[in-house]
Motif scaffolding. Sequence first.
Motif, PDB file in Angstrom:
ATOM      1  N   TRP A  58      29.097  47.026  53.007  1.00  0.00           N
ATOM      2  CA  TRP A  58      29.983  45.887  53.230  1.00  0.00           C
ATOM      3  C   TRP A  58      29.996  45.462  54.699  1.00  0.00           C
ATOM      4  CZ3 TRP A  58      35.107  45.755  50.009  1.00  0.00           C
ATOM      5  CH2 TRP A  58      34.810  45.903  48.657  1.00  0.00           C
ATOM      6  N   LYS A  72      35.605  40.208  51.760  1.00  0.00           N
ATOM      7  CA  LYS A  72      35.522  39.301  50.611  1.00  0.00           C
ATOM      8  C   LYS A  72      34.108  39.280  50.033  1.00  0.00           C
ATOM      9  CE  LYS A  72      39.363  36.255  51.622  1.00  0.00           C
ATOM     10  NZ  LYS A  72      39.819  34.915  51.946  1.00  0.00           N
ATOM     11  N   MET A  75      33.402  42.499  47.940  1.00  0.00           N
ATOM     12  CA  MET A  75      34.026  42.585  46.622  1.00  0.00           C
ATOM     13  C   MET A  75      33.686  41.388  45.742  1.00  0.00           C
ATOM     14  SD  MET A  75      38.011  41.685  47.257  1.00  0.00           S
ATOM     15  CE  MET A  75      38.510  40.000  47.014  1.00  0.00           C
ATOM     16  N   SER A  76      32.891  40.452  46.246  1.00  0.00           N
ATOM     17  CA  SER A  76      32.707  39.164  45.580  1.00  0.00           C
ATOM     18  C   SER A  76      32.186  39.246  44.152  1.00  0.00           C
ATOM     19  CB  SER A  76      31.799  38.258  46.403  1.00  0.00           C
ATOM     20  OG  SER A  76      30.498  38.808  46.466  1.00  0.00           O
ATOM     21  N   HIS A  78      32.795  41.376  41.995  1.00  0.00           N
ATOM     22  CA  HIS A  78      33.836  41.939  41.125  1.00  0.00           C
ATOM     23  C   HIS A  78      35.226  41.518  41.597  1.00  0.00           C
ATOM     24  CE1 HIS A  78      30.889  44.502  39.173  1.00  0.00           C
ATOM     25  NE2 HIS A  78      30.523  44.978  40.334  1.00  0.00           N
ATOM     26  N   ASP A  79      35.336  40.338  42.194  1.00  0.00           N
ATOM     27  CA  ASP A  79      36.601  39.994  42.848  1.00  0.00           C
ATOM     28  C   ASP A  79      37.801  39.976  41.915  1.00  0.00           C
ATOM     29  OD1 ASP A  79      35.636  37.625  41.688  1.00  0.00           O
ATOM     30  OD2 ASP A  79      36.484  36.353  43.251  1.00  0.00           O
ATOM     31  N   GLN A  80      37.655  39.505  40.695  1.00  0.00           N
ATOM     32  CA  GLN A  80      38.805  39.489  39.782  1.00  0.00           C
ATOM     33  C   GLN A  80      39.246  40.909  39.428  1.00  0.00           C
ATOM     34  OE1 GLN A  80      37.570  36.929  36.552  1.00  0.00           O
ATOM     35  NE2 GLN A  80      38.543  35.159  37.514  1.00  0.00           N
ATOM     36  N   ASN A  83      40.780  42.572  42.575  1.00  0.00           N
ATOM     37  CA  ASN A  83      42.149  42.111  42.828  1.00  0.00           C
ATOM     38  C   ASN A  83      43.121  42.635  41.781  1.00  0.00           C
ATOM     39  OD1 ASN A  83      41.499  40.726  45.184  1.00  0.00           O
ATOM     40  ND2 ASN A  83      41.042  38.832  44.099  1.00  0.00           N
ATOM     41  N   ASN A  88      45.712  41.177  45.456  1.00  0.00           N
ATOM     42  CA  ASN A  88      45.100  40.099  46.244  1.00  0.00           C
ATOM     43  C   ASN A  88      45.280  40.306  47.744  1.00  0.00           C
ATOM     44  OD1 ASN A  88      44.369  38.788  43.890  1.00  0.00           O
ATOM     45  ND2 ASN A  88      46.205  37.520  43.848  1.00  0.00           N
TER      46      ASN A  88
END
Length: 142
Positions: A58, A72, A75-76, A78-80, A83, A88
């Motif tokens: 990262w 960001k 994690m993009s 798997h962002d949902q 979070n 968030n």
Amino acid sequence: MKNRNLTTASCALCLGLSLLATPLLAAGTSDWDSNADKTLDRTEFNTRFDRMGVFKKWDTNADGKLSQTEFKAGMSKHDQAFNARFGNDAYAKWDGNRDNWISSTEFNDGLYAAYDKNRNKVIDEPELNDVGDDMGDGGLFD
């Protein structure tokens, strides 16, 4: 009579497999548990998580800290799910010294605290299942 025996055997097999399911869910973390106490303390977690190299992946500019942009981006994919698991506001919560950067220590501390939902200072069942899900194939940190 044969059908009854077959049904009984099938039920017994299903019951046996269901009893084994819970320990198998956390099997992905069994090699993390260096003292075999069925929990992960902070040292065990940090050692194994560091070996995965997530922070280094990262930290795209290799400066030893994560900017909000790097966080960001990391994690993009798997962002949902990320979070949903960590909130968030994970970046802000994990930036312990409020310098707008996340160090590897802050990253690990934030993760560890999030997994230790009952705040008993170890990651145990069922928390181990969450770690196993997130670290395994297709998980948040895969």
